[in-house]
Design a protein around this motif. Structure first.
Motif, PDB file in Angstrom:
ATOM      1  N   UNK A 159      43.714  59.188  15.253  1.00  0.00           N
ATOM      2  CA  UNK A 159      44.091  60.363  16.034  1.00  0.00           C
ATOM      3  C   UNK A 159      43.548  60.245  17.434  1.00  0.00           C
ATOM      4  N   UNK A 160      43.896  61.229  18.278  1.00  0.00           N
ATOM      5  CA  UNK A 160      43.437  61.192  19.652  1.00  0.00           C
ATOM      6  C   UNK A 160      44.274  60.264  20.490  1.00  0.00           C
ATOM      7  N   UNK A 161      43.712  59.794  21.613  1.00  0.00           N
ATOM      8  CA  UNK A 161      44.470  58.979  22.545  1.00  0.00           C
ATOM      9  C   UNK A 161      44.391  57.513  22.212  1.00  0.00           C
ATOM     10  N   UNK A 162      44.943  56.691  23.145  1.00  0.00           N
ATOM     11  CA  UNK A 162      44.941  55.257  22.955  1.00  0.00           C
ATOM     12  C   UNK A 162      43.505  54.737  22.911  1.00  0.00           C
ATOM     13  N   UNK A 163      43.275  53.714  22.073  1.00  0.00           N
ATOM     14  CA  UNK A 163      41.920  53.174  21.948  1.00  0.00           C
ATOM     15  C   UNK A 163      41.621  52.189  23.053  1.00  0.00           C
ATOM     16  N   UNK A 164      40.989  52.675  24.133  1.00  0.00           N
ATOM     17  CA  UNK A 164      40.607  51.792  25.234  1.00  0.00           C
ATOM     18  C   UNK A 164      39.254  51.179  24.896  1.00  0.00           C
ATOM     19  N   UNK A 165      39.264  49.863  24.647  1.00  0.00           N
ATOM     20  CA  UNK A 165      38.032  49.184  24.258  1.00  0.00           C
ATOM     21  C   UNK A 165      37.148  48.937  25.474  1.00  0.00           C
ATOM     22  N   UNK A 166      37.738  48.531  26.585  1.00  0.00           N
ATOM     23  CA  UNK A 166      36.930  48.189  27.757  1.00  0.00           C
ATOM     24  C   UNK A 166      37.811  48.284  28.990  1.00  0.00           C
ATOM     25  N   UNK A 167      37.274  48.853  30.036  1.00  0.00           N
ATOM     26  CA  UNK A 167      37.983  48.881  31.307  1.00  0.00           C
ATOM     27  C   UNK A 167      37.188  48.031  32.284  1.00  0.00           C
ATOM     28  N   UNK A 168      37.654  46.815  32.531  1.00  0.00           N
ATOM     29  CA  UNK A 168      36.899  45.878  33.356  1.00  0.00           C
ATOM     30  C   UNK A 168      36.886  46.247  34.823  1.00  0.00           C
ATOM     31  N   UNK A 169      37.626  47.295  35.221  1.00  0.00           N
ATOM     32  CA  UNK A 169      37.537  47.767  36.599  1.00  0.00           C
ATOM     33  C   UNK A 169      36.121  48.238  36.913  1.00  0.00           C
ATOM     34  N   UNK A 170      35.485  48.819  35.845  1.00  0.00           N
ATOM     35  CA  UNK A 170      34.143  49.338  36.072  1.00  0.00           C
ATOM     36  C   UNK A 170      33.173  48.214  36.414  1.00  0.00           C
ATOM     37  N   UNK A 171      33.518  46.991  36.016  1.00  0.00           N
ATOM     38  CA  UNK A 171      32.632  45.862  36.276  1.00  0.00           C
ATOM     39  C   UNK A 171      33.016  45.151  37.569  1.00  0.00           C
ATOM     40  N   UNK A 172      34.361  44.945  37.712  1.00  0.00           N
ATOM     41  CA  UNK A 172      34.795  44.074  38.800  1.00  0.00           C
ATOM     42  C   UNK A 172      35.503  44.807  39.935  1.00  0.00           C
ATOM     43  N   UNK A 173      35.957  46.059  39.734  1.00  0.00           N
ATOM     44  CA  UNK A 173      36.727  46.736  40.776  1.00  0.00           C
ATOM     45  C   UNK A 173      38.105  46.131  40.895  1.00  0.00           C
ATOM     46  N   UNK A 174      38.739  46.283  42.031  1.00  0.00           N
ATOM     47  CA  UNK A 174      40.072  45.763  42.266  1.00  0.00           C
ATOM     48  C   UNK A 174      40.050  44.707  43.355  1.00  0.00           C
ATOM     49  N   UNK A 186      38.246  36.456  49.064  1.00  0.00           N
ATOM     50  CA  UNK A 186      37.626  37.762  49.207  1.00  0.00           C
ATOM     51  C   UNK A 186      38.330  38.877  48.456  1.00  0.00           C
ATOM     52  N   UNK A 187      39.431  38.589  47.809  1.00  0.00           N
ATOM     53  CA  UNK A 187      40.177  39.600  47.042  1.00  0.00           C
ATOM     54  C   UNK A 187      40.146  39.230  45.559  1.00  0.00           C
ATOM     55  N   UNK A 188      40.007  40.253  44.730  1.00  0.00           N
ATOM     56  CA  UNK A 188      39.931  40.018  43.285  1.00  0.00           C
ATOM     57  C   UNK A 188      41.337  39.848  42.693  1.00  0.00           C
ATOM     58  N   UNK A 189      41.495  38.851  41.855  1.00  0.00           N
ATOM     59  CA  UNK A 189      42.719  38.638  41.069  1.00  0.00           C
ATOM     60  C   UNK A 189      42.298  38.301  39.643  1.00  0.00           C
ATOM     61  N   UNK A 190      43.255  38.126  38.758  1.00  0.00           N
ATOM     62  CA  UNK A 190      42.964  37.903  37.340  1.00  0.00           C
ATOM     63  C   UNK A 190      43.186  36.449  36.958  1.00  0.00           C
ATOM     64  N   UNK A 191      42.133  35.829  36.398  1.00  0.00           N
ATOM     65  CA  UNK A 191      42.300  34.535  35.730  1.00  0.00           C
ATOM     66  C   UNK A 191      42.808  34.813  34.315  1.00  0.00           C
ATOM     67  N   UNK A 192      43.855  34.114  33.934  1.00  0.00           N
ATOM     68  CA  UNK A 192      44.492  34.406  32.637  1.00  0.00           C
ATOM     69  C   UNK A 192      44.684  33.111  31.863  1.00  0.00           C
TER      70      UNK A 192
END
Length: 625
Positions: free
Chosen positions: A610-625, A430-436
């Protein structure tokens, strides 16, 4: 020494009994090593020492070589030779070689800041006597310790003087006693000069026709030094030898001068119509003689005949060592593979730096040369050809050089890859973890599909910076699961499947409180520049540590959560994409949690928009924590 010096013959006068006999000392002489003629001589007469010294010829040096029509300057000094007490001298008379005449106004006398009587004699010589500050009884110079009489006079050499060794005709001193005014005198040919044809020597090389520039030479290569000698006042060929010197020391043996012939076979003449002779010496500098050197040519009449010695102006030579630079690299490599580009500089003793290039692009900073070699490591994820070259910038007298040919490396498709699931070992249902999973060699793109018990649960991109793919996933129930990572391949990299990785899932402990973790990455996505990683844990009272990761690699040590925040900084050294995550390791009353991966792109400073770090994708928006 030639036997022209006559033995000193002095009249010996009887003086009063209290004075005793007149004593004549033995002469002390100094010689000119180029001619063997005396430049100075000294004798003692009745406790008065008189010394005659040649101090310069018309070229300004203390040399007995003089020219017809030139000049020669002498110094005559009277001093007290007693250990104590005074002695007296009334006058001094100097006679030069026959035909020489004193130059008007050249005679000077120094005596206790007093004036003296001076006279230019009809035979070309000079005389002087005491005028002021004389002894009260007989008008003598009073010679005390440290109180001398000094004469200087310049003589003109006749334009038709014999080309020979010419001694002077003596110096007379009137030495006086106090009692009864007794007088004694002496004459001695103290010095001599050599009258010869005037010569002029110039030095050049093939690359230095004006005799003034700094001449560059390369060690190990012959350079030809040529000394041109002309006789200013004599027809025909100059006779003698030239000794070449380097930094004041002779090198090579004396070289005889010979006539320089023109296109008709006649002796060549300079712009003033003087006959030209020459001597040539070939020489090479050793590698350890790098640096600046002073070269000169000294002409001497080896027969001591009738040509005056002369020395060229200095010629400055800068010796450097040429280098060669060669480069090597593998002809073919697999995409993502690590390989070495190597440069060898000869000679191996060379010191300096090497700038590597890929095409027209510099590869980092120059690399110091060590033992004649320098190398860099490279890896390319893209298929294609890379053309490597290098430029060596030498120091300490080693010349620059560049590769004349390139080392071409073809980056081809990798015909193998390996996929490996590396974490997690344990899950809580029931808790999300990362498969790596990791893919090797690091591909230039592509994605990995994770399967749990043979069922695909998600697909995620592979990081091009580290070859790691991270997918958030939650197991619903406790148990044991088989996880497989399938790399789906991309241009240049074939697909591959990992072996089965077993994951154990347990139920959560009921007494613990759930937590969530989010990650924020700020800074510039530039290789070598630090990024700030900030993890926020909810609820705010949760306690524990946060372990930051890039792919499967921990970033530093775990960071204590303070006020719901844990932060650290990290700089990536290699370009590419990376999946960053933050895993909260809770204290006993809280459940662990992990942020979804934040995928960032790292590039070089030259390509950063220029500007900030290039964040390509934040998977939190898909999977949460």
């Amino acid at each position: 020494m030639r036997p022209f010096l006559r033995k000193l013959a002095l009249p010996v006068a009887a003086v009063t009994a209290c004075l005793g006999l007149v004593l004549v000392g033995s002469p002390a002489q100094a010689q000119d090593v180029t001619t063997g003629l005396p430049t100075s001589s000294s004798e003692v007469l009745n406790d008065v020492r008189y010394t005659k010294t040649l101090i310069r010829n018309n070229t300004g040096v203390a040399n007995t070589n003089v020219a017809r029509g030139g000049t020669v300057t002498y110094r005559i000094e009277l001093s007290n030779n007693k250990t104590s007490g005074e002695v007296y001298a009334r006058s001094v008379r100097d006679t030069p070689p026959a035909g020489f005449t004193a130059v008007p106004d050249s005679l000077s006398v120094s005596y206790a800041n007093k004036t003296s009587n001076t006279k230019y004699e009809s035979d070309g010589g000079v005389s002087a006597s005491c005028k002021d500050g004389c002894s009260w009884l007989s008008n003598n110079w009073v010679l005390k310790s440290g109180q001398n009489v000094t004469l200087e006079v310049t003589y003109q050499v006749p334009g038709d003087a014999d080309l020979a060794d010419l001694p002077d005709r003596g110096t007379s001193v009137d030495v006086r006693t106090v009692i009864n005014g007794s007088t004694v005198g002496g004459t001695n040919p103290f010095t001599a000069v050599k009258v010869g044809h005037v010569t002029k020597t110039t030095l050049s090389t093939a690359s230095d026709d004006d005799h003034t520039s700094v001449v560059p030479v390369h060690t190990g290569e012959d350079i030809e030094f040529t000394a041109h000698v002309v006789s200013v006042d004599a027809p025909g060929e100059t006779r003698g030898t030239v000794q070449f010197t380097k930094d004041g020391n002779a090198f090579g043996t004396p070289v005889p001068v010979t006539a320089v012939l023109d296109e008709r076979g006649a002796q060549a003449q300079d712009a003033d119509g003087h006959p030209v002779s020459a001597a040539t010496l070939r020489h090479s500098f050793d590698t350890d003689e790098r640096g600046e050197h002073t070269i000169a040519a000294q002409f001497t009449d080896s027969s001591l005949d009738s040509f005056r010695a002369s020395t060229s102006a200095d010629l400055t030579v800068t010796a450097t060592t040429n280098t060669t630079t060669t480069i090597s690299a593998p002809a073919t490599v697999d995409a993502g593979g690590l390989f070495e580009v190597k440069v060898v500089v000869a000679p191996a003793s060379a010191t300096g730096e090497v700038q590597f290039k890929d095409g027209d692009t510099n590869l980092g900073e120059p690399v110091p040369l060590v033992g004649g070699e320098a190398a860099i490591s490279r890896t390319h994820n893209d298929v294609g050809t890379h053309r490597y070259s290098a430029g060596f910038v030498g120091n300490s007298g080693y010349n620059n050089s560049a590769t004349t040919a390139t080392a071409d490396t073809v980056v081809g498709y990798a015909d193998w890859t390996t996929s490996t699931v590396v974490e997690p070992l344990d899950f809580v249902s029931g808790h999300t973890a990362n498969l790596t999973a990791t893919v090797a060699p690091i591909p230039n793109g592509g994605d990995v599909t994770f399967e749990v018990d043979g069922i695909a649960v998600g697909t995620t991109d592979v990081g091009t910076g580290d070859g790691v793919a991270v997918l958030p996933h939650a197991f619903d129930t406790a148990g044991t699961y088989s996880v497989v990572a399938k790399f789906n391949g991309t241009a240049g990299f074939v697909a591959s499947n990992s072996e089965i990785f077993t994951v154990t899932v347990t139920d959560p402990l009921p007494e613990r409180i759930d937590s969530t973790t989010t990650l924020a990455v700020t800074g510039k996505g530039i290789a070598g520049q630090p990024l700030t990683l900030t993890a926020t844990v909810h609820p705010s009272g949760a306690t524990g540590y946060v372990q930051f990761k890039a792919g499967a690699t921990p970033i530093g040590d775990p960071v204590r959560v303070v006020g719901a925040i844990a932060t650290t900084t990290h700089a990536f050294t290699d370009d590419g994409t990376y999946a960053i995550s933050a895993a909260f390791v809770a204290d006993s009353q809280w459940n662990d949690s992990v942020s979804g991966p934040t995928v960032i792109a790292i590039g070089s400073a030259a390509t950063d928009p220029g500007g900030g770090v290039g964040v390509i994708d934040d998977l939190r928006e898909i999977f949460g924590s």
